[in-house]
Design a protein around this motif. Sequence first.
Motif, PDB file in Angstrom:
ATOM      1  N   GLY A   1       2.304  -3.601   7.599  1.00 29.75           N
ATOM      2  CA  GLY A   1       1.941  -2.238   7.225  1.00 29.75           C
ATOM      3  C   GLY A   1       0.446  -1.986   7.322  1.00 29.75           C
TER       4      GLY A   1
ATOM      5  N   SER B   1       6.159   2.034   0.735  1.00 25.95           N
ATOM      6  CA  SER B   1       7.601   1.982   0.976  1.00 25.95           C
ATOM      7  C   SER B   1       8.075   0.575   1.337  1.00 25.95           C
ATOM      8  CB  SER B   1       7.985   2.962   2.084  1.00 25.95           C
ATOM      9  OG  SER B   1       7.705   4.273   1.666  1.00 25.95           O
ATOM     10  N   ILE B   2       7.258  -0.161   2.052  1.00 32.69           N
ATOM     11  CA  ILE B   2       7.623  -1.541   2.394  1.00 32.69           C
ATOM     12  C   ILE B   2       7.859  -2.344   1.117  1.00 32.69           C
ATOM     13  CG2 ILE B   2       6.757  -3.722   3.356  1.00 32.69           C
ATOM     14  CD1 ILE B   2       5.267  -1.971   5.472  1.00 32.69           C
TER      15      ILE B   2
ATOM     16  N   GLY C   1       8.072   2.598   6.664  1.00 30.85           N
ATOM     17  CA  GLY C   1       7.970   1.543   5.657  1.00 30.85           C
ATOM     18  C   GLY C   1       9.335   0.999   5.258  1.00 30.85           C
TER      19      GLY C   1
ATOM     20  N   ALA D   1       3.589   4.104   4.186  1.00 29.13           N
ATOM     21  CA  ALA D   1       4.446   3.043   4.714  1.00 29.13           C
ATOM     22  C   ALA D   1       4.231   1.753   3.923  1.00 29.13           C
ATOM     23  CB  ALA D   1       4.176   2.810   6.197  1.00 29.13           C
ATOM     24  N   LEU D   2       2.975   1.470   3.563  1.00 33.68           N
ATOM     25  CA  LEU D   2       2.678   0.274   2.765  1.00 33.68           C
ATOM     26  C   LEU D   2       3.445   0.300   1.443  1.00 33.68           C
ATOM     27  CD1 LEU D   2      -1.166   0.009   3.298  1.00 33.68           C
ATOM     28  CD2 LEU D   2       0.526  -1.665   4.005  1.00 33.68           C
TER      29      LEU D   2
END
Length: 179
Positions: free
Chosen positions: A28, A46-47, A143, A43-44
């Motif tokens: 990410g 959500s990962i 993510g 995205a970070l």
Amino acid sequence: MLEKVIKYSIGSDLAIYIFRCCLGFWIGYELYVHFIEHQLYWALLSIVLVISPEAKDSKRLAIERFKANFIGSGIGLLCFLIGAPNFFMIIVGIVLAIIICYVFKLMNVVRTAIVALIIVLIYERDNMSWMGAIERFSGVALGCLIGLAITVITSYGINFLRKKWNLPEDEGFKNIKNE
């Protein structure tokens, strides 16, 4: 010595979770750094939301969180396109997320859906456009895909190594494969 390190690392749920989170953050972060003009910091987040520390059900939970993130971010995007985000629109989105998660029997991950909804509906005064909402939706979706892929791919590798070193296979992963 190397044999002990391998056995304890692939046999340790804590070590596996740390590895998955660090790998997810690394992927990410690389995307975030290389595509700085987009809102990939979502995205970070959500990962990490998708990757689960619960070893027994990590694959099932990752899939459920993946679904919940898409439900929440999709509802958030829909609410954003219907009207400008405000207190009432966010409440409507929260109620819809809860109802949809209930219908799809995802109540154990409804909080994830609500977080994704809020991420998409959050706006900065400079970025009050539908493109900003779509970028946040895309960041959350990316993510989710990365977190799910990390969980599934590392499960294959970990179970391969566990078989090689005569350690018990991940039960949660065997259940997913058999469905």
